[in-house]
Design a protein around this motif. Structure first.
Motif, PDB file in Angstrom:
ATOM      1  N   MET A 299      59.089  89.381 -42.657  1.00  0.00           N
ATOM      2  CA  MET A 299      58.741  89.402 -43.777  1.00  0.00           C
ATOM      3  C   MET A 299      58.340  90.835 -44.102  1.00  0.00           C
ATOM      4  N   ILE A 300      58.463  91.577 -45.047  1.00  0.00           N
ATOM      5  CA  ILE A 300      57.787  93.015 -45.457  1.00  0.00           C
ATOM      6  C   ILE A 300      57.224  93.140 -46.901  1.00  0.00           C
ATOM      7  N   ASP A 301      56.145  93.594 -47.095  1.00  0.00           N
ATOM      8  CA  ASP A 301      55.664  93.766 -48.324  1.00  0.00           C
ATOM      9  C   ASP A 301      55.281  95.179 -48.448  1.00  0.00           C
ATOM     10  N   ALA A 347      62.930  91.194 -46.596  1.00  0.00           N
ATOM     11  CA  ALA A 347      62.982  90.304 -45.402  1.00  0.00           C
ATOM     12  C   ALA A 347      64.025  90.840 -44.309  1.00  0.00           C
ATOM     13  N   VAL A 348      63.716  90.828 -43.055  1.00  0.00           N
ATOM     14  CA  VAL A 348      64.622  91.172 -42.111  1.00  0.00           C
ATOM     15  C   VAL A 348      65.021  89.784 -41.110  1.00  0.00           C
ATOM     16  N   ILE A 349      66.180  89.379 -41.090  1.00  0.00           N
ATOM     17  CA  ILE A 349      66.659  88.484 -40.169  1.00  0.00           C
ATOM     18  C   ILE A 349      67.139  88.986 -38.938  1.00  0.00           C
ATOM     19  N   LEU A 350      66.619  88.602 -37.676  1.00  0.00           N
ATOM     20  CA  LEU A 350      66.907  89.314 -36.299  1.00  0.00           C
ATOM     21  C   LEU A 350      67.677  88.161 -35.701  1.00  0.00           C
ATOM     22  N   PRO A 351      69.076  88.187 -35.567  1.00  0.00           N
ATOM     23  CA  PRO A 351      69.390  87.211 -34.487  1.00  0.00           C
ATOM     24  C   PRO A 351      69.336  87.449 -33.186  1.00  0.00           C
ATOM     25  N   ILE A 383      53.893 105.845 -48.408  1.00  0.00           N
ATOM     26  CA  ILE A 383      53.405 104.588 -48.665  1.00  0.00           C
ATOM     27  C   ILE A 383      53.241 103.928 -47.235  1.00  0.00           C
ATOM     28  N   THR A 384      52.901 102.723 -47.276  1.00  0.00           N
ATOM     29  CA  THR A 384      52.927 101.703 -46.067  1.00  0.00           C
ATOM     30  C   THR A 384      53.147 100.413 -46.413  1.00  0.00           C
ATOM     31  N   ALA A 385      53.231  99.724 -45.492  1.00  0.00           N
ATOM     32  CA  ALA A 385      53.818  98.136 -45.742  1.00  0.00           C
ATOM     33  C   ALA A 385      53.240  97.249 -44.690  1.00  0.00           C
ATOM     34  N   SER A 386      53.229  95.880 -44.937  1.00  0.00           N
ATOM     35  CA  SER A 386      52.615  95.002 -44.191  1.00  0.00           C
ATOM     36  C   SER A 386      53.459  94.169 -43.698  1.00  0.00           C
ATOM     37  N   PHE A 387      53.776  93.631 -42.433  1.00  0.00           N
ATOM     38  CA  PHE A 387      54.716  93.018 -41.597  1.00  0.00           C
ATOM     39  C   PHE A 387      54.323  91.513 -41.399  1.00  0.00           C
ATOM     40  N   GLY A 388      55.062  90.556 -41.490  1.00  0.00           N
ATOM     41  CA  GLY A 388      54.732  89.125 -40.797  1.00  0.00           C
ATOM     42  C   GLY A 388      55.861  88.763 -40.128  1.00  0.00           C
ATOM     43  N   CYS A 389      55.578  88.137 -38.824  1.00  0.00           N
ATOM     44  CA  CYS A 389      56.996  87.917 -37.953  1.00  0.00           C
ATOM     45  C   CYS A 389      56.738  86.611 -37.637  1.00  0.00           C
ATOM     46  N   SER A 390      57.859  85.726 -37.398  1.00  0.00           N
ATOM     47  CA  SER A 390      57.863  84.235 -36.990  1.00  0.00           C
ATOM     48  C   SER A 390      59.397  84.406 -36.295  1.00  0.00           C
ATOM     49  N   THR A 391      59.374  82.989 -35.508  1.00  0.00           N
ATOM     50  CA  THR A 391      60.468  82.786 -34.681  1.00  0.00           C
ATOM     51  C   THR A 391      60.751  81.194 -34.367  1.00  0.00           C
ATOM     52  N   VAL A 392      61.942  80.873 -34.177  1.00  0.00           N
ATOM     53  CA  VAL A 392      62.479  79.366 -34.298  1.00  0.00           C
ATOM     54  C   VAL A 392      61.820  78.919 -32.951  1.00  0.00           C
ATOM     55  N   ALA A 402      56.769  83.271 -41.613  1.00  0.00           N
ATOM     56  CA  ALA A 402      56.672  84.831 -41.608  1.00  0.00           C
ATOM     57  C   ALA A 402      55.678  85.152 -42.843  1.00  0.00           C
ATOM     58  N   ASP A 403      55.926  84.258 -43.952  1.00  0.00           N
ATOM     59  CA  ASP A 403      55.179  84.660 -45.141  1.00  0.00           C
ATOM     60  C   ASP A 403      53.498  84.612 -44.981  1.00  0.00           C
ATOM     61  N   ALA A 404      53.413  83.458 -44.222  1.00  0.00           N
ATOM     62  CA  ALA A 404      51.608  83.367 -43.947  1.00  0.00           C
ATOM     63  C   ALA A 404      51.153  84.326 -42.913  1.00  0.00           C
ATOM     64  N   ALA A 405      52.082  84.917 -42.091  1.00  0.00           N
ATOM     65  CA  ALA A 405      51.724  85.732 -41.265  1.00  0.00           C
ATOM     66  C   ALA A 405      51.579  87.211 -41.909  1.00  0.00           C
ATOM     67  N   LEU A 406      52.603  87.444 -42.988  1.00  0.00           N
ATOM     68  CA  LEU A 406      52.464  88.603 -43.880  1.00  0.00           C
ATOM     69  C   LEU A 406      51.126  88.566 -44.457  1.00  0.00           C
ATOM     70  N   TYR A 407      50.956  87.576 -44.940  1.00  0.00           N
ATOM     71  CA  TYR A 407      49.444  87.221 -45.816  1.00  0.00           C
ATOM     72  C   TYR A 407      48.250  87.568 -44.842  1.00  0.00           C
ATOM     73  N   ILE A 408      48.218  87.312 -43.689  1.00  0.00           N
ATOM     74  CA  ILE A 408      47.256  87.735 -42.701  1.00  0.00           C
ATOM     75  C   ILE A 408      47.278  88.983 -42.580  1.00  0.00           C
ATOM     76  N   ALA A 409      48.450  89.819 -42.376  1.00  0.00           N
ATOM     77  CA  ALA A 409      48.397  91.316 -42.230  1.00  0.00           C
ATOM     78  C   ALA A 409      47.749  91.940 -43.488  1.00  0.00           C
ATOM     79  N   LYS A 410      48.177  91.296 -44.699  1.00  0.00           N
ATOM     80  CA  LYS A 410      47.712  92.064 -45.757  1.00  0.00           C
ATOM     81  C   LYS A 410      46.080  91.845 -45.878  1.00  0.00           C
ATOM     82  N   ARG A 411      45.645  90.573 -45.567  1.00  0.00           N
ATOM     83  CA  ARG A 411      44.160  90.289 -45.642  1.00  0.00           C
ATOM     84  C   ARG A 411      43.439  91.202 -44.596  1.00  0.00           C
TER      85      ARG A 411
END
Length: 427
Positions: A299-301, A347-351, A383-392, A402-411
C-alpha cells in the motif's frame, strides 16, 4: 389529549424510518447513533470487531475510509460521495454475487461526521451488464468472420461443437470434446479476465456472460474473440448445461483496448482502478490457496499530497499523480499490478513474491519517488511516499495488514517502508 412530540423524538423517528443507512460517529469511528438500515448492512461486516466502531467494521472492506476522513482538513463538508465498497460475504453461494455498498461521509464539525450507506448492488450489476451488452452489440457493426458454437455440460465439459469451430480455430472437434472450458480457454494473466469458473458461475446466475480476449488457433496464431456463455435451464430452473458462442471479431484492436481501458483503468493515472484491483487480488489469493505461491501487497500513500493541491493547485496535483504512477509502473514486473484506490492512495499486487521481496521492491519504489522531479510552472517539484507491505504468509487479510503497516510508516515520519508483522523493518 394529544401528547406533544419533542423535536428530538421527531428526529429519532425520521432516522429510524429513513430508507438509507445513517451513522453518526466521532472522528475515530466510535458510533454515536446508527439506524436499523445501516445496522443491516454493517453488522455482517463487523466480524469479531463488534458494532461500536464504523472503521473497525469496514476494516476488511474499505480501510481507505478512515484515511479519507483523516486527510479531510476542512472543519466540515463532504469527505467522499458514493464511495463504493465491494462486499463479498458468501462466495460459495452460486446465486449470490458480491454486494456493493455506496458510502457518503459528511463531516459535521471537527468532532463528528455522518455516513450515509445504501445498497447499490443492483445498480452496479446493471451497469456491468449494460457495458457487456454495448460491447456485444457494438461489434455487430464490425465484420465478424464466423461463429463457433460449443455445447457444454453443467459441469463445464464440452460435449459437442459445430463445424465452424474447426474452421475458426483449426482444432478438430475430437481434440476438445470431453475437455473443460477452463482447459480450452486458460486464463491469460496479462489480460486479466475472469477465470472460467467465475464466468460459468455468473452465466448460471444471470443467464449469460460476455468475455473478450485473445484465442489461439491450433497453429499458434491468435485472433481477437468474443465469448458469449449462455446457461441452458429447464422449465424448473434446473441448470442442464451451457452454450458458448465464440466469435472471431474483425475490429480495430484500438477500439477494444479503449473499451477495456475505460472499464479497468483509472482515468487520470492509467493505473488499474479499484474494481480491477479487487478482481485481481481475489484471483491471486485464490491462486495462493490452490498452489501456495507467495503473494504480497504494497500500500502506498503520497506524503502530504493535500499540500501540493493547496499550494500549487489541482492541475499540478494531477500532473504529480500521473508522474508518480508512471514512475511506479515503470519499475514493476509484467505480472505486478499497480492500482489507484482513491485520491493519492495506490496499491501494488506482487504475485510470487514473499515479504522480503515486497519490502525490497517497496524500498526501490520509495527511492525512485524520492528522486523524482516534476516540471511545473513553479519549478521542479519533488515528493515522497510511504509504503506498507504485507504477505499471505503472515495473514490472509492482505489489504488491512498492508494498510496498517502503511499507517505505521506514516506515523514514524513518512518517506519510509514498514512491513506487517515486522515492527523493526523500516527504511
Amino acid at each position: 389529549m394529544t401528547q406533544a412530540v419533542s423535536e428530538e423524538e421527531r428526529l429519532l423517528e425520521f432516522l429510524y424510518a429513513a430508507p438509507v443507512g445513517l451513522v453518526e460517529f466521532e472522528m475515530a469511528g466510535e458510533i454515536a447513533m446508527i439506524n436499523p438500515h445501516a445496522m443491516k448492512h454493517l453488522l455482517p461486516l463487523a466480524g469479531g470487531h463488534g458494532a461500536s466502531n464504523l472503521f473497525a467494521m469496514l476494516d476488511s472492506y474499505a480501510p481507505e475510509m478512515r484515511n479519507m476522513l483523516e486527510r479531510f482538513d476542512a472543519p466540515r463538508g463532504t469527505v467522499c460521495e458514493g464511495q463504493r465498497i465491494i462486499v463479498d460475504l458468501d462466495r460459495q453461494n452460486d446465486r449470490d454475487d458480491s454486494k456493493v455498498l455506496a458510502c457518503t461521509i459528511v463531516k459535521l464539525d471537527p468532532a463528528r461526521a455522518i455516513a450515509c450507506i445504501s445498497d447499490v448492488t443492483t445498480q452496479v450489476a446493471q451497469e456491468r451488464r449494460l457495458k457487456q451488452a454495448e460491447t456485444w452489440f457494438a461489434s455487430l457493426l464490425n465484420d465478424v468472420k464466423g461463429y463457433a458454437v460449443l455445447s457444454v455440460t453443467s459441469s463445464g465439459a464440452v460435449d459437442s461443437v459445430n463445424a465452424s469451430w474447426e474452421r475458426q480455430t483449426g482444432s478438430v472437434p475430437s481434440a476438445v470434446i470431453g475437455q473443460t472450458l477452463a482447459e480450452i480457454f486458460p486464463p491469460v494473466p496479462a489480460e486479466g479476465g475472469l477465470a472460467m469458473g467465475e464466468q460459468l458461475r455468473i452465466a448460471k446466475r444471470d443467464g449469460w456472460h460476455l468475455e473478450e480476449g485473445w484465442h489461439y488457433r491450433s497453429d499458434g496464431s491468435r485472433y481477437w474473440s468474443q465469448r458469449l456463455l449462455a446457461a441452458r435451464m429447464r422449465d424448473d430452473s434446473e441448470l442442464i448445461g451451457y452454450t458458448l458462442v465464440l466469435r472471431d471479431v474483425r475490429r480495430q484492436s484500438r477500439d477494444v483496448d479503449d473499451l477495456r481501458r475505460l472499464l479497468t483503468r483509472d482515468h487520470l493515472t492509467g493505473a488499474a482502478n479499484r474494481a480491477r484491483f479487487q478482481q485481481v487480488l481475489e484471483r491471486e489469493q485464490h491462486g495462493w490457496h490452490e498452489n501456495g505461491t507467495p503473494l504480497s501487497l504494497i500500500m502506498i500513500d503520497v506524503d502530504h499530497f493535500k499540500r501540493v493541491n493547496d499550494v500549487y493547485g489541482h492541475p499540478i496535483g494531477d500532473v504529480v499523480l500521473r508522474c508518480f504512477a508512471e514512475t511506479i509502473a515503470g519499475a514493476l514486473r509484467p505480472a505486478d499490478l499497480l492500482a489507484r484506490l482513491g485520491g493519492e492512495e495506490f496499491a501494488v499486487i506482487l504475485p510470487a513474491t514473499d515479504l522480503a521481496g515486497a519490502v525490497e521492491m517497496a524500498e526501490t519504489l520509495r527511492g525512485l519517488i524520492a528522486k523524482m522531479r516534476v516540471d511545473t510552472p513553479f519549478g521542479k517539484l519533488g515528493i515522497t511516499a510511504s509504503f506498507g507491505c504485507s504477505t499471505v504468509e503472515h495473514t490472509h487479510e492482505l489489504l488491512p495488514a498492508a494498510d496498517a503497516a502503511l499507517y505505521i510508516a506514516k506515523r514514524k515520519g513518512r518517506d519510509q517502508v514498514h512491513a506487517a508483522g515486522q515492527t523493526n523493518m523500516a527504511a
